[in-house]
Motif scaffolding. Structure first.
Motif, PDB file in Angstrom:
ATOM      1  N   ARG A 173       6.024  -2.708   2.659  1.00  0.00           N
ATOM      2  CA  ARG A 173       4.582  -2.412   2.635  1.00  0.00           C
ATOM      3  C   ARG A 173       3.795  -3.679   2.310  1.00  0.00           C
ATOM      4  O   ARG A 173       2.742  -3.955   2.909  1.00  0.00           O
ATOM      5  N   ARG A 213       7.872   8.714   7.787  1.00  0.00           N
ATOM      6  CA  ARG A 213       6.781   8.751   6.803  1.00  0.00           C
ATOM      7  C   ARG A 213       6.159   7.377   6.638  1.00  0.00           C
ATOM      8  O   ARG A 213       4.925   7.244   6.554  1.00  0.00           O
ATOM      9  N   PHE A 214       7.000   6.356   6.610  1.00  0.00           N
ATOM     10  CA  PHE A 214       6.474   4.996   6.449  1.00  0.00           C
ATOM     11  C   PHE A 214       5.707   4.574   7.694  1.00  0.00           C
ATOM     12  O   PHE A 214       4.647   3.941   7.588  1.00  0.00           O
ATOM     13  N   ARG A 216       4.013   6.480   9.716  1.00  0.00           N
ATOM     14  CA  ARG A 216       2.714   7.170   9.707  1.00  0.00           C
ATOM     15  C   ARG A 216       1.780   6.576   8.663  1.00  0.00           C
ATOM     16  O   ARG A 216       0.572   6.447   8.884  1.00  0.00           O
ATOM     17  N   GLU A 217       2.342   6.181   7.533  1.00  0.00           N
ATOM     18  CA  GLU A 217       1.535   5.520   6.504  1.00  0.00           C
ATOM     19  C   GLU A 217       0.959   4.211   7.040  1.00  0.00           C
ATOM     20  O   GLU A 217      -0.237   3.910   6.845  1.00  0.00           O
ATOM     21  N   ALA A 221      -3.010   3.039   7.911  1.00  0.00           N
ATOM     22  CA  ALA A 221      -3.571   1.828   7.303  1.00  0.00           C
ATOM     23  C   ALA A 221      -4.000   0.809   8.352  1.00  0.00           C
ATOM     24  O   ALA A 221      -4.467  -0.287   8.002  1.00  0.00           O
TER      25      ALA A 221
END
Length: 416
Positions: A173, A213-214, A216-217, A221
């Motif tokens: 991230r 999930r990552f 989509r995160e 962003a």
């Protein structure tokens, strides 16, 4: 188990008599069937299959992959050279691995490969420096470690937090947030690979869900993800009773987890495509009766097939020919190398064998010849590709002179 006489229409006893043993054989038909099955399951998906070259890098195998439209997942400059030499397009090559050297990255940049799977901040910095120096932009994916136990052997598990592979989602991230620091690297991909010889879908589903999930995160962003590499790891049948994951079920899990993703999906199967297509022929030297066990000594050894010694791996072993009238005897099947670990099977029931009999060690098409060595000064075995009743030698048996060719006496000394 039925009598084994032939592979892809080629008589095993005849080819062993002509080419000698130990001898690796691969069925081109079986490999194509696996490729076709996976490609059929992927119909309608924007996907690239990148064969994991480490499983079996033989030139003929790689040519077969290239002709079938399959790319390559490489982990070294040597594998890059093999893939390119076989005709695999650079646009279908991805470079994985935790320890890419500077010269290896440079060669991959020069070749114009599709993507680097980046596994550390140090590698990302190095890729930036080398790409900038050449005036190019490298495409990269972050290999995340989803901390999922693949339920496989500890030595081939790669997706747990304690393993050396990939980075935690938290670190990945940070990379995306600070990607302006690496202007010569286009960080627009995600990658994972949780291990090998996976026989249950559940660990794959869990890892895919964490990866999704990552993704989509990141999308929320504002980080565009062009490629998601789901790795490989599909297991194969090494013994009776085992069952490999069906290709359609595997692809369904990918479709479900990555629903809505409009970029390229990359798959990295290796073992799944070639393992069951191969076998290793070995000739019985003699049976040896010990005080507690009966040993069947064969001319193949751990240097020809390391998996049983390295992983305590099981491979089905069958006597080649008609077993009628032969009683079953319990053997430890061993090779001639001076190691107790040079053992292919312990307490294995086989038809009574005698000197000169031929055995086939099954499912050796992956991590057989590719992990071979010349330990005990044993030359590398020959490799043969078989197809519809014909065969071609695709790696001739190494001679002793060839094995010794790089060695020399210490006649020229230098100071450093």
């Amino acid at each position: 188990m039925q009598d084994l006489l032939a592979l892809d229409g080629v008589d095993l006893a005849s080819v062993a008599a002509r080419e000698g043993t130990p001898l690796h054989l691969y069925s081109a038909t079986a490999i194509r069937q696996r490729i076709d099955g996976l490609q059929s399951a992927l119909q309608g998906v924007d996907a690239t299959i990148c064969y994991a070259v480490k499983a079996n890098g033989n030139h003929a195998i790689l040519q077969l992959m290239a002709k079938s439209g399959v790319g390559a997942d490489i982990v070294s400059a040597g594998e890059l050279r093999r893939a390119l030499r076989a005709g695999i397009a650079p646009s279908k090559i991805v470079f994985s691995g935790v320890g890419k050297r500077e010269d290896e990255i440079a060669q991959a940049l020069e070749a114009g490969i599709a993507r680097f799977n980046v596994e550390s901040r140090a590698e990302l910095d190095l890729l930036q420096r080398l790409a900038h120096a050449r005036g190019v932009v490298a495409h990269a994916a972050v290999r995340i470690n989803p901390d999922v136990d693949a339920g496989t052997h500890a030595k081939i598990s790669t997706g747990k937090s304690e393993n050396k592979f990939g980075v935690a989602v938290a670190e990945a991230r940070q990379w995306f947030t600070a990607q302006a620091q690496w202007p010569a690297v286009r960080l627009d991909g995600l990658h994972m690979h949780i291990g090998s010889q996976i026989l249950e879908l559940e660990p794959i589903r869990r890892a895919l869900q964490r990866l999704a999930r990552f993704w989509r995160e990141l999308a929320l962003a504002g980080h565009a993800i062009a490629s998601i590499d789901v790795g490989g790891g599909l297991g194969v049948r090494y013994r009776q009773g085992e069952r490999a994951i069906d290709a359609a079920d595997y692809v369904a899990a990918i479709r479900d987890a990555l629903a809505g993703f409009d970029g390229r999906i990359v798959l990295e199967p290796g073992r799944y495509l070639v393992a069951e297509a191969g076998l290793l022929l070995a000739r019985v030297l003699h049976a040896k009766q010990g005080s507690e066990r009966t040993f069947l000594v064969v001319d193949a050894a751990m240097n020809d097939l390391l998996r049983p010694s390295l992983y305590d791996a099981w491979h089905d072993i069958v006597r080649v020919g008609d077993d009628n009238g032969r009683t079953t005897t319990t053997y430890d099947v061993v090779g001639p190398v001076c190691e107790t670990g040079d053992t292919f099977a312990v307490a294995r029931g086989l038809p009574r064998c005698e000197a000169g009999d031929l055995l086939a060690i099954l499912a050796t098409g992956a991590y057989g010849a590719s992990m071979a060595s010349t330990y005990n000064s044993r030359p590398l075995a020959a490799e043969v590709l078989v197809e519809h009743g014909r065969y071609a030698v695709v790696r001739r048996r190494q001679t002793l002179d060839e094995m010794l060719a790089g060695e020399q006496a210490a006649t020229h000394w230098e100071t450093a």
